[in-house]
Design a protein around this motif. Structure first.
Motif, PDB file in Angstrom:
ATOM      1  N   LEU A  26      74.702  57.003 135.107  1.00 27.18           N
ATOM      2  CA  LEU A  26      76.052  56.070 135.144  1.00 27.18           C
ATOM      3  C   LEU A  26      77.332  56.698 134.523  1.00 27.18           C
ATOM      4  CD1 LEU A  26      74.848  52.258 135.302  1.00 27.18           C
ATOM      5  CD2 LEU A  26      76.167  53.413 137.141  1.00 27.18           C
ATOM      6  N   GLU A  27      76.830  57.339 133.281  1.00 33.38           N
ATOM      7  CA  GLU A  27      77.986  57.546 132.527  1.00 33.38           C
ATOM      8  C   GLU A  27      78.489  59.110 132.933  1.00 33.38           C
ATOM      9  OE1 GLU A  27      77.453  56.906 127.978  1.00 33.38           O
ATOM     10  OE2 GLU A  27      77.652  58.898 128.039  1.00 33.38           O
ATOM     11  N   GLY A  28      77.683  59.572 133.755  1.00 26.36           N
ATOM     12  CA  GLY A  28      77.763  60.987 134.144  1.00 26.36           C
ATOM     13  C   GLY A  28      77.372  62.048 133.184  1.00 26.36           C
ATOM     14  N   ALA A  29      76.374  61.443 132.094  1.00 25.20           N
ATOM     15  CA  ALA A  29      75.838  62.357 131.039  1.00 25.20           C
ATOM     16  C   ALA A  29      74.710  63.218 131.463  1.00 25.20           C
ATOM     17  CB  ALA A  29      75.600  61.645 130.018  1.00 25.20           C
ATOM     18  N   GLU A  30      74.633  64.709 131.328  1.00 30.65           N
ATOM     19  CA  GLU A  30      73.499  65.351 131.722  1.00 30.65           C
ATOM     20  C   GLU A  30      72.231  65.141 130.793  1.00 30.65           C
ATOM     21  OE1 GLU A  30      72.967  69.543 133.654  1.00 30.65           O
ATOM     22  OE2 GLU A  30      74.708  68.204 133.903  1.00 30.65           O
ATOM     23  N   GLN A  31      72.582  64.907 129.374  1.00 31.27           N
ATOM     24  CA  GLN A  31      71.333  64.545 128.481  1.00 31.27           C
ATOM     25  C   GLN A  31      71.228  63.257 128.127  1.00 31.27           C
ATOM     26  OE1 GLN A  31      69.159  66.739 127.152  1.00 31.27           O
ATOM     27  NE2 GLN A  31      69.755  68.481 128.308  1.00 31.27           N
ATOM     28  N   ILE A  32      70.060  62.795 128.173  1.00 32.86           N
ATOM     29  CA  ILE A  32      69.924  61.326 127.786  1.00 32.86           C
ATOM     30  C   ILE A  32      69.912  61.228 126.224  1.00 32.86           C
ATOM     31  CG2 ILE A  32      68.040  59.598 127.379  1.00 32.86           C
ATOM     32  CD1 ILE A  32      66.745  60.478 129.689  1.00 32.86           C
ATOM     33  N   GLY A  33      71.034  60.270 125.765  1.00 35.44           N
ATOM     34  CA  GLY A  33      71.561  60.220 124.668  1.00 35.44           C
ATOM     35  C   GLY A  33      70.984  59.067 123.720  1.00 35.44           C
ATOM     36  N   ALA A  34      70.935  58.944 122.509  1.00 33.14           N
ATOM     37  CA  ALA A  34      70.434  57.630 121.755  1.00 33.14           C
ATOM     38  C   ALA A  34      71.098  56.433 122.108  1.00 33.14           C
ATOM     39  CB  ALA A  34      70.644  57.928 120.269  1.00 33.14           C
ATOM     40  N   ASN A  35      72.413  56.470 122.457  1.00 37.63           N
ATOM     41  CA  ASN A  35      73.260  55.365 122.963  1.00 37.63           C
ATOM     42  C   ASN A  35      72.549  54.776 124.339  1.00 37.63           C
ATOM     43  OD1 ASN A  35      74.177  57.885 124.078  1.00 37.63           O
ATOM     44  ND2 ASN A  35      76.052  56.800 124.738  1.00 37.63           N
ATOM     45  N   HIS A  36      72.208  55.838 125.505  1.00 35.60           N
ATOM     46  CA  HIS A  36      71.436  55.407 126.453  1.00 35.60           C
ATOM     47  C   HIS A  36      69.896  54.486 126.212  1.00 35.60           C
ATOM     48  CE1 HIS A  36      74.048  59.234 127.757  1.00 35.60           C
ATOM     49  NE2 HIS A  36      74.563  58.195 127.742  1.00 35.60           N
ATOM     50  N   VAL A  37      69.489  55.308 125.203  1.00 32.82           N
ATOM     51  CA  VAL A  37      68.203  54.642 124.878  1.00 32.82           C
ATOM     52  C   VAL A  37      68.501  53.213 124.361  1.00 32.82           C
ATOM     53  CG1 VAL A  37      66.015  54.798 123.355  1.00 32.82           C
ATOM     54  CG2 VAL A  37      67.157  56.755 124.677  1.00 32.82           C
ATOM     55  N   ALA A  38      69.482  53.382 123.482  1.00 29.00           N
ATOM     56  CA  ALA A  38      69.553  51.940 122.830  1.00 29.00           C
ATOM     57  C   ALA A  38      69.785  50.663 123.886  1.00 29.00           C
ATOM     58  CB  ALA A  38      70.828  52.033 121.758  1.00 29.00           C
ATOM     59  N   GLU A  39      70.560  51.003 124.904  1.00 27.93           N
ATOM     60  CA  GLU A  39      70.954  50.075 125.950  1.00 27.93           C
ATOM     61  C   GLU A  39      69.772  49.779 126.488  1.00 27.93           C
ATOM     62  OE1 GLU A  39      74.357  50.907 128.708  1.00 27.93           O
ATOM     63  OE2 GLU A  39      73.626  49.116 129.917  1.00 27.93           O
ATOM     64  N   ALA A  40      69.064  50.720 127.221  1.00 27.66           N
ATOM     65  CA  ALA A  40      67.678  50.713 127.641  1.00 27.66           C
ATOM     66  C   ALA A  40      66.844  49.654 127.087  1.00 27.66           C
ATOM     67  CB  ALA A  40      67.195  51.912 128.091  1.00 27.66           C
ATOM     68  N   MET A  41      66.784  49.846 125.726  1.00 28.75           N
ATOM     69  CA  MET A  41      66.012  49.013 124.954  1.00 28.75           C
ATOM     70  C   MET A  41      66.092  47.501 125.079  1.00 28.75           C
ATOM     71  SD  MET A  41      63.587  50.959 123.255  1.00 28.75           S
ATOM     72  CE  MET A  41      63.140  49.776 122.360  1.00 28.75           C
ATOM     73  N   GLN A  42      67.411  47.308 125.271  1.00 23.51           N
ATOM     74  CA  GLN A  42      67.909  45.832 125.491  1.00 23.51           C
ATOM     75  C   GLN A  42      67.405  45.107 126.437  1.00 23.51           C
ATOM     76  OE1 GLN A  42      72.013  45.380 125.442  1.00 23.51           O
ATOM     77  NE2 GLN A  42      72.359  46.771 123.853  1.00 23.51           N
ATOM     78  N   TYR A  43      66.888  46.078 127.772  1.00 20.52           N
ATOM     79  CA  TYR A  43      66.405  45.321 129.079  1.00 20.52           C
ATOM     80  C   TYR A  43      65.000  45.195 129.003  1.00 20.52           C
ATOM     81  CZ  TYR A  43      70.922  46.880 130.573  1.00 20.52           C
ATOM     82  OH  TYR A  43      72.547  47.200 130.574  1.00 20.52           O
ATOM     83  N   ARG A  44      64.470  45.382 127.725  1.00 18.70           N
ATOM     84  CA  ARG A  44      62.834  45.194 127.256  1.00 18.70           C
ATOM     85  C   ARG A  44      62.802  44.006 126.481  1.00 18.70           C
ATOM     86  NH1 ARG A  44      60.393  46.538 131.690  1.00 18.70           N
ATOM     87  NH2 ARG A  44      58.634  46.262 130.325  1.00 18.70           N
ATOM     88  N   GLY A  45      63.811  43.615 125.976  1.00 14.02           N
ATOM     89  CA  GLY A  45      63.864  42.557 125.130  1.00 14.02           C
ATOM     90  C   GLY A  45      62.564  41.552 125.156  1.00 14.02           C
ATOM     91  N   LEU A  46      62.698  40.982 126.349  1.00 20.08           N
ATOM     92  CA  LEU A  46      61.781  39.845 126.708  1.00 20.08           C
ATOM     93  C   LEU A  46      60.288  39.999 126.488  1.00 20.08           C
ATOM     94  CD1 LEU A  46      63.877  38.373 129.651  1.00 20.08           C
ATOM     95  CD2 LEU A  46      63.494  37.157 127.627  1.00 20.08           C
TER      96      LEU A  46
END
Ligand SMILES: Nc1ncnc2c1ncn2[C@@H]1O[C@H](COP(=O)(O)OP(=O)(O)OP(=O)(O)O)[C@@H](O)[C@H]1O
Ligand SMILES: [Mg+2]
Length: 498
Positions: free
Chosen positions: A472-492
């Motif tokens: 979505l961001e147009g980034a080639e590499q997965i960065g820590a910020n992407h992982v941090a957001e993804a973690m939020q969708y696992r909180g439940l």
């Protein structure tokens, strides 16, 4: 979903005035004899007062329904030399007849039109009320008829009747119109963002929240941010609706992504498809769109069980006495539930009245196999009064969809030739190939997973989601910020299911 062309052969000969239909007809087809005889007589033709034998070939395929009325009648007229047969074998005809000679609409016209073209037929005679589905097929002359007489004209006096104009081009120009828009949803930024990520990567979503928090409102709007249907997708969707008799009158191709929301009383059979002659179920009617399961824990175990295969493979197999059928069922599943039977567990203002064991029992019904196929789990809290009274900052569905489409293009390039189309469908080997993690990101991720007590399976899910967020961001590499957001969708995960 497959169509076989059938030939109606008619022989008229000496003998008792009786019409016999052979070739594995069902009851409705056998009754065609009476309908055809009356329709022929009431259309200014005469019906032979002798033995009439009708063979529907090939004889090894079971014939069902009233679609053969019209071709049988036309073959009788040709066999009795009341009309010139001309190039009859280059034409396909379908339609139910009424006793007065009227031609009634039938189901499944689109797949029939596609099959007729594929078989190299020149034209198709269809009931006028079903014609819109057929005229989207290019390279086939479609003759809409209202009566048996008009159908006879197509064959005997072709100069009298013009084919209907082809509408394939029109469809390409029209963009889908939805009656709802994301701009109507106030606040709920977290949920909106999660649905954008879900749409971008094709991820399944579970939303948990108290009554009235807007879960249904959000889910209904998900199709509006998905990319528009491509022509091939629209054909597939319309085929499913066509054989179910659910294409709205006058509509050729369905151009909006389906949104199906079966009630929780729905049986396993009507979710997956069934009936003595199998018909598509809800999961197929949602093909290429959204299957919304509201109040998920209220669905029966059987019903949830039948969703496993379609969610995994994108198809559903239905077996019945009359045979097995395979229907397409590539859906995005969105499920909503209250966090507990009373609905107010986790709510900031109201108190929950449920006991821990009751909550556990309630949530347990959906754990396991189904939850395993859900990448995004979010909490949808109730809005504060101020938020509800605010005018809303409403980003439109079109703006969100533009970002989703860009992310989907990245994925299409990535997976070209791999047989998958979006990040959600990545298999373990795709994950290894397309989601390399730098040492730093890996360390961050495993630390976070340990801290939150997530399972090993959650690891893969977070990586998949991170890939979508990076796209979505147009980034080639997965960065820590992407992982941090993804973690939020696992909180439940930890909050509810442990
Ligand atoms: N964010 C919002 N912006 C605007 N209106 C909202 C919002 N959230 C809820 N509403 C209003 O509240 C109504 C109820 O929302 P909705 O039916 O989506 O709740 P729900 O979470 O599905 O509840 P339930 O658990 O009872 O099914 C909506 O029809 C809408 O009018
Ligand atoms: Mg609701």
């Amino acid at each position: 979903m497959e169509t076989h062309l059938v030939q109606a052969q008619v022989d008229v000969g000496a003998g008792e005035a009786k019409t016999m239909i052979v070739g594995l007809p069902d009851a409705a087809v056998k009754e065609a004899a009476q309908r055809v005889a009356s329709a022929v007589r009431n259309s200014n033709f005469s019906y032979p007062a002798c033995r009439v034998t009708v063979n529907l070939a090939p004889a090894d395929i079971r014939k069902e329904g009233p679609v053969f009325d019209l071709p049988i009648a036309l073959a009788v007229l040709a066999a009795t030399e009341q009309i010139a047969a001309n190039d009859m074998l280059d034409l396909v005809a379908v339609g139910e007849l009424w006793l007065d000679g009227a031609v009634r609409p039938i189901h499944g016209v689109l797949p029939i039109a596609l099959a007729a073209r594929q078989a190299g037929k020149k034209g198709l005679i269809v009931p006028a009320d079903s014609a819109a589905e057929a005229t989207v097929v290019e390279g086939l002359a479609v003759y809409p008829v209202r009566t048996l007489w008009e159908a006879a004209e197509v064959i005997a006096w072709p100069e009298r009747r013009q084919p209907a104009p082809c509408t394939a081009g029109e469809w390409r120009l029209s963009s889908p119109e939805y009656l709802v828009d994301f701009s109507e949803v106030k606040a709920q930024q977290h949920a909106k963002r999660a649905l954008e990520v879900a749409a971008a990567g094709g991820h399944n979503v579970v939303m948990v929240g108290p009554p009235g928090s807007g879960k249904t409102m959000l889910a209904v709007r998900l199709p509006t941010v998905l990319p528009p249907l491509r022509m091939e997708e629209a054909l597939e969707v319309t085929k499913v609706y066509s054989i179910s008799g659910k294409v709205p009158k006058g509509v050729g191709l369905i151009s909006t992504r389906p949104f199906r929301s079966p009630h929780h009383n729905t049986s396993a059979a009507s979710l997956a498809g069934g009936g003595s002659i199998p018909k598509p179920g809800e999961v197929s009617l949602a093909h290429h769109g959204v299957l919304f399961l509201d109040e998920l824990p209220e669905f029966s175990r059987d019903a949830l069980e039948v969703l496993r295969q379609p969610l995994e493979d994108g198809i559903v197999n239905v077996s019945r006495v009359a045979g097995t059928a395979e229907f397409p069922a590539r859906v995005m599943m969105v499920a909503a539930l209250n966090p507990c039977p009373c609905g107010y567990f986790m709510d900031a203002t109201k108190n929950c009245t449920c006991s821990v064991s009751k909550i556990r029992q309630y949530l347990q019904r959906i754990s396991g196999p189904l939850l395993d196929r859900v990448d995004i789990q979010i909490e949808v809290p109730r809005l504060h009064r101020e938020e509800l009274l605010s005018s809303g900052d409403g980003e439109t569905s079109a703006a969100i969809r533009a970002r989703v489409e860009r992310a989907r293009e990245v994925q299409a390039r990535r997976f070209s030739g791999d047989g998958i189309f979006c990040n959600a469908h990545m298999r373990p080997r795709d994950l290894r190939k397309h989601c390399p993690l730098s040492g730093e990101v890996r360390k961050f991720l495993s630390g976070a997973i340990e801290q939150l007590g997530l399972s090993a399976r959650a690891f893969d899910r977070v990586v998949k989601l991170s890939r979508t967020i990076a796209d979505l961001e147009g980034a080639e590499q997965i960065g820590a910020n992407h992982v941090a957001e993804a973690m939020q969708y696992r909180g439940l995960d930890r909050k509810l299911w442990s």
